[in-house]
Design a protein around this motif. Structure first.
Motif, PDB file in Angstrom:
ATOM      1  N   ASN A   1       0.826  -1.208   0.000  1.00 45.68           N
ATOM      2  CA  ASN A   1       0.000   0.000   0.000  1.00 45.68           C
ATOM      3  C   ASN A   1       0.862   1.262   0.000  1.00 45.68           C
ATOM      4  O   ASN A   1       0.596   2.215  -0.740  1.00 45.68           O
ATOM      5  N   ALA A   2       1.900   1.258   0.837  1.00 48.05           N
ATOM      6  CA  ALA A   2       2.781   2.429   0.909  1.00 48.05           C
ATOM      7  C   ALA A   2       3.458   2.680  -0.427  1.00 48.05           C
ATOM      8  O   ALA A   2       3.555   3.825  -0.894  1.00 48.05           O
ATOM      9  N   ALA A   3       3.919   1.610  -1.072  1.00 51.40           N
ATOM     10  CA  ALA A   3       4.597   1.760  -2.364  1.00 51.40           C
ATOM     11  C   ALA A   3       3.651   2.291  -3.433  1.00 51.40           C
ATOM     12  O   ALA A   3       4.000   3.186  -4.213  1.00 51.40           O
ATOM     13  N   ALA A   4       2.448   1.733  -3.472  1.00 50.91           N
ATOM     14  CA  ALA A   4       1.482   2.168  -4.475  1.00 50.91           C
ATOM     15  C   ALA A   4       1.086   3.631  -4.275  1.00 50.91           C
ATOM     16  O   ALA A   4       0.999   4.410  -5.240  1.00 50.91           O
ATOM     17  N   ILE A   5       0.868   4.010  -3.029  1.00 49.60           N
ATOM     18  CA  ILE A   5       0.468   5.383  -2.733  1.00 49.60           C
ATOM     19  C   ILE A   5       1.610   6.356  -3.013  1.00 49.60           C
ATOM     20  O   ILE A   5       1.376   7.500  -3.438  1.00 49.60           O
ATOM     21  N   PHE A   6       2.859   5.906  -2.801  1.00 46.86           N
ATOM     22  CA  PHE A   6       3.986   6.805  -3.029  1.00 46.86           C
ATOM     23  C   PHE A   6       4.084   7.219  -4.499  1.00 46.86           C
ATOM     24  O   PHE A   6       4.511   8.339  -4.808  1.00 46.86           O
ATOM     25  N   ILE A   7       3.703   6.339  -5.392  1.00 44.41           N
ATOM     26  CA  ILE A   7       3.673   6.701  -6.820  1.00 44.41           C
ATOM     27  C   ILE A   7       2.698   7.864  -7.030  1.00 44.41           C
ATOM     28  O   ILE A   7       2.964   8.814  -7.774  1.00 44.41           O
TER      29      ILE A   7
ATOM     30  N   LEU B   1      16.848 -12.274   4.784  1.00 41.36           N
ATOM     31  CA  LEU B   1      15.491 -11.865   4.416  1.00 41.36           C
ATOM     32  C   LEU B   1      14.996 -10.755   5.336  1.00 41.36           C
ATOM     33  O   LEU B   1      14.363  -9.788   4.894  1.00 41.36           O
ATOM     34  N   ILE B   2      15.279 -10.902   6.620  1.00 38.98           N
ATOM     35  CA  ILE B   2      14.889  -9.886   7.599  1.00 38.98           C
ATOM     36  C   ILE B   2      15.591  -8.565   7.289  1.00 38.98           C
ATOM     37  O   ILE B   2      14.982  -7.487   7.365  1.00 38.98           O
ATOM     38  N   LYS B   3      16.866  -8.656   6.944  1.00 42.50           N
ATOM     39  CA  LYS B   3      17.636  -7.445   6.624  1.00 42.50           C
ATOM     40  C   LYS B   3      16.994  -6.692   5.457  1.00 42.50           C
ATOM     41  O   LYS B   3      16.883  -5.457   5.484  1.00 42.50           O
ATOM     42  N   THR B   4      16.572  -7.416   4.442  1.00 42.22           N
ATOM     43  CA  THR B   4      15.922  -6.778   3.284  1.00 42.22           C
ATOM     44  C   THR B   4      14.598  -6.146   3.681  1.00 42.22           C
ATOM     45  O   THR B   4      14.285  -5.024   3.263  1.00 42.22           O
ATOM     46  N   ALA B   5      13.817  -6.859   4.484  1.00 41.44           N
ATOM     47  CA  ALA B   5      12.521  -6.333   4.923  1.00 41.44           C
ATOM     48  C   ALA B   5      12.699  -5.055   5.738  1.00 41.44           C
ATOM     49  O   ALA B   5      11.920  -4.096   5.604  1.00 41.44           O
ATOM     50  N   LEU B   6      13.725  -5.016   6.573  1.00 41.93           N
ATOM     51  CA  LEU B   6      13.989  -3.821   7.373  1.00 41.93           C
ATOM     52  C   LEU B   6      14.551  -2.685   6.516  1.00 41.93           C
ATOM     53  O   LEU B   6      14.340  -1.504   6.819  1.00 41.93           O
ATOM     54  N   GLU B   7      15.246  -3.043   5.454  1.00 42.06           N
ATOM     55  CA  GLU B   7      15.780  -2.011   4.562  1.00 42.06           C
ATOM     56  C   GLU B   7      14.652  -1.253   3.866  1.00 42.06           C
ATOM     57  O   GLU B   7      14.778  -0.058   3.578  1.00 42.06           O
ATOM     58  N   VAL B   8      13.549  -1.940   3.597  1.00 42.79           N
ATOM     59  CA  VAL B   8      12.386  -1.257   3.022  1.00 42.79           C
ATOM     60  C   VAL B   8      11.954  -0.128   3.950  1.00 42.79           C
ATOM     61  O   VAL B   8      11.708   1.000   3.520  1.00 42.79           O
ATOM     62  N   HIS B   9      11.874  -0.442   5.230  1.00 41.58           N
ATOM     63  CA  HIS B   9      11.484   0.584   6.206  1.00 41.58           C
ATOM     64  C   HIS B   9      12.498   1.720   6.235  1.00 41.58           C
ATOM     65  O   HIS B   9      12.125   2.905   6.282  1.00 41.58           O
TER      66      HIS B   9
ATOM     67  N   GLY C   1      10.254   5.455  -8.559  1.00 43.15           N
ATOM     68  CA  GLY C   1      10.226   4.175  -9.246  1.00 43.15           C
ATOM     69  C   GLY C   1      11.246   3.198  -8.696  1.00 43.15           C
ATOM     70  O   GLY C   1      10.966   1.999  -8.546  1.00 43.15           O
ATOM     71  N   ARG C   2      12.449   3.702  -8.381  1.00 43.43           N
ATOM     72  CA  ARG C   2      13.481   2.832  -7.812  1.00 43.43           C
ATOM     73  C   ARG C   2      13.062   2.281  -6.457  1.00 43.43           C
ATOM     74  O   ARG C   2      13.286   1.110  -6.144  1.00 43.43           O
ATOM     75  N   LEU C   3      12.448   3.147  -5.657  1.00 44.46           N
ATOM     76  CA  LEU C   3      11.986   2.709  -4.345  1.00 44.46           C
ATOM     77  C   LEU C   3      10.899   1.653  -4.481  1.00 44.46           C
ATOM     78  O   LEU C   3      10.938   0.602  -3.825  1.00 44.46           O
ATOM     79  N   VAL C   4       9.928   1.947  -5.344  1.00 43.63           N
ATOM     80  CA  VAL C   4       8.812   1.015  -5.523  1.00 43.63           C
ATOM     81  C   VAL C   4       9.306  -0.319  -6.069  1.00 43.63           C
ATOM     82  O   VAL C   4       8.857  -1.387  -5.649  1.00 43.63           O
ATOM     83  N   ASN C   5      10.255  -0.278  -6.993  1.00 36.97           N
ATOM     84  CA  ASN C   5      10.797  -1.521  -7.534  1.00 36.97           C
ATOM     85  C   ASN C   5      11.535  -2.330  -6.472  1.00 36.97           C
ATOM     86  O   ASN C   5      11.473  -3.565  -6.458  1.00 36.97           O
ATOM     87  N   PHE C   6      12.229  -1.627  -5.569  1.00 40.96           N
ATOM     88  CA  PHE C   6      12.912  -2.336  -4.485  1.00 40.96           C
ATOM     89  C   PHE C   6      11.893  -3.034  -3.582  1.00 40.96           C
ATOM     90  O   PHE C   6      12.078  -4.192  -3.193  1.00 40.96           O
TER      91      PHE C   6
ATOM     92  N   LYS D   1      12.165  -6.934  -4.163  1.00 39.10           N
ATOM     93  CA  LYS D   1      13.020  -7.491  -3.117  1.00 39.10           C
ATOM     94  C   LYS D   1      12.330  -7.540  -1.753  1.00 39.10           C
ATOM     95  O   LYS D   1      12.360  -8.561  -1.069  1.00 39.10           O
ATOM     96  N   GLY D   2      11.758  -6.402  -1.352  1.00 38.49           N
ATOM     97  CA  GLY D   2      11.168  -6.335  -0.015  1.00 38.49           C
ATOM     98  C   GLY D   2      10.016  -7.302   0.188  1.00 38.49           C
ATOM     99  O   GLY D   2      10.052  -8.156   1.092  1.00 38.49           O
ATOM    100  N   VAL D   3       8.993  -7.186  -0.668  1.00 38.55           N
ATOM    101  CA  VAL D   3       7.821  -8.046  -0.510  1.00 38.55           C
ATOM    102  C   VAL D   3       8.155  -9.526  -0.727  1.00 38.55           C
ATOM    103  O   VAL D   3       7.695 -10.379   0.047  1.00 38.55           O
ATOM    104  N   PRO D   4       8.965  -9.890  -1.741  1.00 40.10           N
ATOM    105  CA  PRO D   4       9.338 -11.306  -1.866  1.00 40.10           C
ATOM    106  C   PRO D   4      10.066 -11.847  -0.636  1.00 40.10           C
ATOM    107  O   PRO D   4       9.882 -13.018  -0.270  1.00 40.10           O
ATOM    108  N   SER D   5      10.877 -11.007   0.007  1.00 34.24           N
ATOM    109  CA  SER D   5      11.551 -11.445   1.233  1.00 34.24           C
ATOM    110  C   SER D   5      10.539 -11.735   2.336  1.00 34.24           C
ATOM    111  O   SER D   5      10.644 -12.747   3.045  1.00 34.24           O
ATOM    112  N   ILE D   6       9.563 -10.858   2.466  1.00 34.28           N
ATOM    113  CA  ILE D   6       8.526 -11.067   3.480  1.00 34.28           C
ATOM    114  C   ILE D   6       7.723 -12.324   3.156  1.00 34.28           C
ATOM    115  O   ILE D   6       7.417 -13.129   4.046  1.00 34.28           O
TER     116      ILE D   6
END
Length: 232
Positions: free
Chosen positions: A31-37, A85-93, A114-119, A123-128
């Motif tokens: 939701n955050a990624a979609a809204i950020f666009i 995986l946790i490290k990637t999920a926290l990197e999103v935050h 776009g770069r943020l949303v792609n990350f 990466k972020g959501v697949p890790s979760i």
């Protein structure tokens, strides 16, 4: 008998809680990624301010839930990949929080967004999702092991009930024979012996009823089937 290591109730509750947090975090991140666009493509300052508020809400919700989820030591214990995986999920935050929101993100370019949303998306959501899959598999394996243990115990319990029933039938038969012998003996001693035999037979019958009631209450197929455990 199953050789799987069973979790304690506390461990299982912690795993279930981490799983719930991760599922919530996944939704908040998307939701955050979609809204950020929408924030970076808003046509007016008023529109940008409105969606920026929504973005902050989901960003903060994601931050709270992902921290709650990854704080549990049970999560890291499930897979050798868990730490990465946790490290990637926290990197999103961290990337969400690093954004300058003083002017409702007016200076953020579409390319940066776009770069943020792609990350987040790649990466972020697949890790979760991988963490969720790992925890779900662990929980399912644990519940299956619990059911296996319960089935083995129920087999032993049923055998014990059967043995006790056999003893009850033997006592009943002995009491009947004793009644016959009491009738043959006659007199006061015969009557006393018959009273004792009747009491023994009555106790054997009560025991038989109690065994049947207990078996119906605890063995599979009953309304209180212990295999239908609350394995939330």
């Amino acid at each position: 008998m199953t050789s799987a290591k069973l979790m304690t109730r506390e461990e299982r509750d912690a795993l279930s809680k981490a799983l719930r947090y991760l599922r919530n975090a996944q939704g908040f991140a998307l939701n955050a990624a979609a809204i950020f666009i929408e924030v970076t493509t808003a046509e007016t300052d008023e529109a940008r301010a409105d969606v920026a508020t929504q973005f902050r809400t989901f960003r903060d919700l994601y931050g709270k839930t992902i921290k709650d989820a990854t704080r549990a030591p049970e999560l890291r214990a499930q897979s050798p990949k868990a730490e990465a995986l946790i490290k990637t999920a926290l990197e999103v935050h961290a990337r969400f929080k690093a954004l300058d929101d003083e002017r409702d993100f007016a200076d953020i370019s579409a390319a940066e967004a776009g770069r943020l949303v792609n990350f987040v998306r790649l990466k972020g959501v697949p890790s979760i999702m991988e963490l969720i899959g790992t925890l779900s598999s662990t929980k399912k394996a644990h519940d299956t092991a619990v059911q296996g243990v319960m089935r083995e115990r129920l087999v032993k319990l049923d055998k014990m009930f059967t043995e006790v029933e056999d003893i009850g039938r033997m006592i009943h038969l002995i009491s009947l024979n004793a009644s016959v012998e009491a009738a043959r003996a006659g007199g006061e001693s015969g009557r006393s012996f018959k009273v004792i035999a009747d009491e023994i037979r009555g106790l054997a019958q009560q025991a038989s009823v109690l065994i049947d009631t207990t078996r119906e209450g605890v063995l599979p197929g009953s309304d209180s089937d212990p295999l239908a455990l609350n394995l939330r």
